[in-house]
Design a protein around this motif. Structure first.
Motif, short mmCIF file in Angstrom:
data_model
loop_
_atom_site.label_atom_id
_atom_site.label_comp_id
_atom_site.label_asym_id
_atom_site.label_seq_id
_atom_site.Cartn_x
_atom_site.Cartn_y
_atom_site.Cartn_z
N THR A 146 0.84 -1.19 0.00
CA THR A 146 0.00 0.00 0.00
C THR A 146 0.88 1.25 0.00
OG1 THR A 146 -1.85 -1.09 1.12
CG2 THR A 146 -1.76 1.31 1.27
N LEU A 147 1.87 1.29 0.91
CA LEU A 147 2.78 2.43 0.99
C LEU A 147 4.17 2.13 0.46
CD1 LEU A 147 1.86 3.77 4.56
CD2 LEU A 147 0.87 4.43 2.35
N VAL A 197 4.06 8.60 -2.52
CA VAL A 197 3.71 8.35 -1.13
C VAL A 197 4.03 9.54 -0.23
CG1 VAL A 197 5.90 7.24 -0.48
CG2 VAL A 197 3.79 6.66 0.75
N PHE A 227 1.36 12.06 -0.78
CA PHE A 227 0.12 11.53 -0.21
C PHE A 227 0.06 11.75 1.29
CE2 PHE A 227 -2.06 8.12 2.02
CZ PHE A 227 -3.31 8.14 1.43
N VAL A 262 -7.08 -0.10 -2.51
CA VAL A 262 -6.09 0.54 -3.37
C VAL A 262 -5.37 -0.55 -4.16
CG1 VAL A 262 -4.26 0.48 -1.61
CG2 VAL A 262 -4.18 2.19 -3.43
N LEU A 279 -2.08 5.70 -5.16
CA LEU A 279 -2.31 6.70 -4.12
C LEU A 279 -2.87 8.01 -4.65
CD1 LEU A 279 0.89 6.21 -1.92
CD2 LEU A 279 -1.39 5.23 -1.61
#
Length: 278
Positions: A54-55, A109, A112, A195, A225
């Motif tokens: 995700t990150l 990221v 974000f 996501v 993202l």
């Protein structure tokens, strides 16, 4: 706090607050209510962020293909030695007792997190161990500006093989979740914003049916993202705008599906939820 923590029926692990700490359900509910009201007072909601895929993406260095090793080793070494501008590194090599690991931060990221922090109290929630979580979040938030001590690891989980909001110190009606894997949140689908999973290295990508970015040079200018941030901004605006939404009160889950559908209509397939892992 100490007296309340030692009251009867203290079943919830809260090691992210203090090692080995367990809180009573009653006191946890009190903390959820107080924290939710304090965050609402700042015109913020709560956002739970998954970590892996995700990150960022982390693999053992030994899992890289020869082509990947050749391409990445020099760049990772320069980053570790501070060869680039401050805050610009996105590939890192880590040496642990279990061997060498390489991490690639997801494109966009840093932007974000900077934007999401204006609208949400951020918490990272991973199925990884606490030591791993601490190491990787320092790559994203070295000064503790975004997450503070809100780092929930496997040791805190109460649901075997999954995640639950019962260890999160916020009311479910004010929590959003960003995760690449839907199935780990069986009781909180209404809070979830899926996501697209991020795989930079090829290892593990075939299982998820994802093309690794390192091979296909795949960017994320309109997906991942970027799209998630659009959804989050619209939910936040609708929640706090008296003319558009819930006027800063009510249940944020009423907006999740509606806003995601609207974003998909405006921006296309890149806003669609990802397929779950088998």
């Amino acid at each position: 706090m100490a007296n309340l923590c030692r009251s009867t029926n203290f079943n919830l692990p809260s090691g992210f607050l203090q090692p080995s700490l367990r809180l009573s359900h009653k006191y946890t509910d009190q903390m959820r209510e107080a924290n939710t009201q304090a965050v609402l007072g700042l015109k913020k909601l709560h956002l739970i962020l998954d970590l892996d895929h995700t990150l960022l993406h982390t693999v053992r260095f030994s899992y890289l293909t020869p082509e990947e090793k050749k391409k990445l080793k020099a760049e990772a070494k320069r980053n570790m030695e501070g060869g680039g501008p401050a805050g610009s590194s996105d590939i890192f090599l880590d040496s642990t007792s279990e061997g060498f690991f390489i991490t690639k931060l997801r494109p966009f990221v840093r932007e974000f997190l900077r934007e999401a922090d204006k609208m949400f109290e951020l918490t990272v929630y991973t199925m990884g161990r606490r030591a791993y979580l601490s190491m990787k979040t320092k790559l994203l938030d070295p000064d503790g500006q975004y997450f503070g001590n809100r780092l929930i690891a496997r040791e805190d989980c109460t649901l075997k093989g999954g995640k639950s909001l019962d260890v999160v110190l916020a009311k479910e009606s004010n929590v959003l979740i960003l995760d690449d894997t839907v199935v780990v949140w069986p009781d909180h689908a209404e809070n979830l914003i899926p996501v697209e999973p991020f795989y930079y290295f090829s290892h593990g990508s075939q299982k998820r049916g994802v093309q690794p970015s390192i091979i296909h040079n795949k960017g994320e200018h309109e997906g991942g993202l970027v799209t998630a941030l659009r959804v989050l901004k619209e939910i936040h605006e609708r929640y706090f705008n008296s003319e558009l939404g819930l006027k800063g009160e009510g249940d944020v889950r009423e907006l999740v599906q509606r806003v995601q559908s609207g974003v998909r209509e405006r921006y296309g397939d890149q806003a669609a939820p990802p397929e779950d892992a088998p």
